[in-house]
Motif scaffolding. Structure first.
Motif, PDB file in Angstrom:
ATOM      1  N   HIS A 174      25.485  23.271  30.234  1.00 31.78           N
ATOM      2  CA  HIS A 174      26.942  23.359  30.437  1.00 31.78           C
ATOM      3  C   HIS A 174      27.371  22.240  31.382  1.00 31.78           C
ATOM      4  CE1 HIS A 174      26.083  25.048  34.401  1.00 31.78           C
ATOM      5  NE2 HIS A 174      25.228  25.890  33.789  1.00 31.78           N
ATOM      6  N   ALA A 175      28.656  22.017  31.440  1.00 32.17           N
ATOM      7  CA  ALA A 175      29.197  20.993  32.338  1.00 32.17           C
ATOM      8  C   ALA A 175      29.014  21.420  33.787  1.00 32.17           C
ATOM      9  CB  ALA A 175      30.681  20.767  32.053  1.00 32.17           C
ATOM     10  N   PRO A 176      28.843  20.498  34.712  1.00 30.61           N
ATOM     11  CA  PRO A 176      28.695  20.860  36.138  1.00 30.61           C
ATOM     12  C   PRO A 176      29.904  21.657  36.614  1.00 30.61           C
ATOM     13  CG  PRO A 176      28.187  18.541  35.784  1.00 30.61           C
ATOM     14  CD  PRO A 176      28.774  19.037  34.507  1.00 30.61           C
ATOM     15  N   GLU A 177      29.647  22.676  37.423  1.00 26.93           N
ATOM     16  CA  GLU A 177      30.736  23.486  37.950  1.00 26.93           C
ATOM     17  C   GLU A 177      31.552  22.732  38.996  1.00 26.93           C
ATOM     18  OE1 GLU A 177      29.148  27.112  39.401  1.00 26.93           O
ATOM     19  OE2 GLU A 177      28.422  27.796  37.433  1.00 26.93           O
ATOM     20  N   LEU A 178      30.910  21.854  39.753  1.00 31.00           N
ATOM     21  CA  LEU A 178      31.591  21.074  40.777  1.00 31.00           C
ATOM     22  C   LEU A 178      31.426  19.588  40.503  1.00 31.00           C
ATOM     23  CD1 LEU A 178      30.533  23.050  43.998  1.00 31.00           C
ATOM     24  CD2 LEU A 178      32.705  23.205  42.768  1.00 31.00           C
ATOM     25  N   GLU A 179      32.435  18.807  40.836  1.00 31.45           N
ATOM     26  CA  GLU A 179      32.365  17.362  40.674  1.00 31.45           C
ATOM     27  C   GLU A 179      31.583  16.767  41.839  1.00 31.45           C
ATOM     28  OE1 GLU A 179      35.458  13.806  39.500  1.00 31.45           O
ATOM     29  OE2 GLU A 179      36.079  15.212  41.068  1.00 31.45           O
ATOM     30  N   TRP A 212      30.352  16.814  28.030  1.00 28.58           N
ATOM     31  CA  TRP A 212      28.988  17.284  28.312  1.00 28.58           C
ATOM     32  C   TRP A 212      28.416  17.977  27.067  1.00 28.58           C
ATOM     33  CZ3 TRP A 212      26.929  15.678  32.790  1.00 28.58           C
ATOM     34  CH2 TRP A 212      27.811  15.212  33.777  1.00 28.58           C
TER      35      TRP A 212
END
Length: 488
Positions: A442-447, A470
């Protein structure tokens, strides 16, 4: 004010009913000798002295015998100025009193004195003007006091001018708030810092509304605490303000509360202070802090990338010599790529040399290219020139993508694949496409910091957009940049 003004009755003329000889010397002496004015009576157009009191005589250092019968011109000499003569003649012509203010006279015992002189017509029984009564008041102290006051006023004005120039040079805004009446004063510089027109009135309400909402409670609380004399009355704050147009500025505000005793208690009277626009300084601090973070981030990435290159080289080299040669080449390529982004992370000057998108991509990815049978990295795109500033920003973004690919993405495994392609059709569209790397859940939760830095470089410095997709099979990044930004 004339010394004659407080007299209860105006004195416009003197009448002698029986001639001047009708008054004895004794009577005149008793009446006028000790009056605190210099008094003299002269008769006829030639102004022969008939009487002079003690103050008049002492001023000229003459006796009564030295005066009586002599003309004003003979007695006064050079002090009988054309101005006095003209006024005397005017008394005979018009019958009206004449007056001189602050007449400068050099007398025998004084360096310089100043006199207010009033000339009144003397009339005989036939209502004819027969002479002049002269009343003179020594106003030297008044003139000196006024001159001293004027000198002090000029010096104060000069001091204020110097202070204004000094304040202008420091770009300080000046302000004052009356704690009792609520009246507010702002200098022009103060208004400019707050985005208020110089002709617009300043008020407590405007100041309050201009404070950034996130800082308002802290600022108002600090100012309110000054009402207590135990606070010491000192104020020093750094906070944000919001201009009427929405622009946010940082200011350094300093002030001091003055107190006064009211009904036996110490009460706040006036709050005076200065402000300084420190927006650029704060931005510089933020940039320096960002650079420190970036440097730390880069050092960590260099170690990670070096470790990855050692592992990749070790897998494909057949001999230690071959490994050393390949590894040396990759580290040198990494150093060249780092040199491209050095201005961005050190704030040093940019050169004026242009380059191309292909040269940048090639330099950034050179440390990771494996020249084996199956190329892991493919570059596709036509030559597109790019200026030094834009090249540095783009290199920084690509370097970040390459670092992440080596640490987590398609360049972290031998079977991974990376394709970088770009086209120019109204703008530069660059595609970063990773495949066959570790699967993405999954895409990162935080940048992360690196992603934040990349986004700011693309949107802020290059005026473009960057989008991350992603995908499970590998990251896909699209960067769109206006062509006019590439010449910078």
């Amino acid at each position: 004010m004339s010394p004659f003004q407080p007299w209860a009755h105006g004195l416009d003329e003197i009448r002698f009913h029986g001639g001047i000889e009708g008054f004895s010397r004794e009577a005149l002496s008793e009446l006028l000798e000790n009056v605190p004015l210099a008094i003299a009576v002269t008769l006829g157009p030639d102004q022969h002295f008939a009487f002079a009191n003690r103050l008049f005589r002492s001023a000229l250092s003459l006796s009564q015998e030295d005066l009586i019968g002599r003309t004003a011109c003979a007695v006064l000499g050079s002090r009988y100025t054309p101005e006095i003569k003209a006024l005397s003649e005017k008394v005979f012509e018009t019958g009206q009193p004449q007056e001189l203010k602050d007449l400068a006279l050099v007398l025998p015992l004084d360096a310089a004195t100043y006199w207010d002189i009033k000339l009144l017509p003397v009339r005989d029984a036939g209502n004819r003007i027969s002479g002049i009564l002269t009343l003179a008041a020594n106003v030297t102290e008044r003139v000196k006091a006024r001159s001293e006051a004027e000198l002090q006023a000029r010096e104060a004005a000069l001091h204020n001018e110097r202070l204004a120039l000094a304040v202008e040079a420091t770009e300080l805004g000046l302000w004052e708030w009356n704690a009792q009446s609520g009246d507010t004063f702002w200098s022009e510089r103060q208004k400019a810092i707050f985005g208020l027109g110089k002709d617009e009135p300043a008020s407590y309400e405007f100041w309050l509304s201009a404070i950034h909402p996130e800082d308002r409670d802290r600022v108002v609380g600090s100012v309110g605490a000054l009402s207590d004399p135990k606070s010491g009355g000192q104020l020093h704050l750094e906070h944000r303000i919001v201009h009427p147009n929405g622009e946010i500025r940082w200011i350094d505000s300093r002030g001091r509360m003055l107190y006064e005793i009211v009904d036996g208690e110490l009460k706040p009277a006036r709050l005076l202070g200065t402000i300084l626009d420190i927006t650029e300084r704060r931005r510089g601090d933020e940039v320096r802090q960002l650079l420190v973070q970036e440097l730390n981030h880069r050092v960590k990435n260099v170690f990670a990338m070096t470790s990855g290159m050692v592992a990749l080289t070790a897998k494909n080299a057949e001999t230690p010599r071959e490994m050393a040669k390949a590894l040396r080449g990759r580290i040198e390529a990494l150093a060249r790529a780092h040199e491209l982004i050095r201005p961005a992370i050190t704030g040093s000057e940019l050169g004026d040399k242009t380059t191309s998108v292909h040269e940048i991509v090639q330099a950034v990815l050179a440390p990771h290219i494996d020249h084996g049978a199956r190329p892991q990295i493919v570059l596709e795109g036509l030559p597109q020139q790019i200026g030094p500033k834009a090249a540095t920003a783009l290199t920084l973004v690509l370097h970040e993508l390459a670092t992440n690919a080596v640490k987590y993405g398609s360049l972290s495994v031998p079977e991974g694949h990376l394709r970088v392609s770009w086209t120019c059709n109204g703008n530069l569209a660059l595609i970063w496409q990773e495949e066959n790397g570790p699967l993405i859940a999954h895409a990162p939760e935080l940048e992360g910091f690196g992603s934040l830095l990349s986004r700011k470089s693309v949107t802020g410095q290059l005026g473009g957009t960057i989008a991350h997709d992603w995908r499970r099979e590998g990251l896909l990044v699209r960067i769109d940049l206006p062509l006019e930004q590439l010449d910078a």
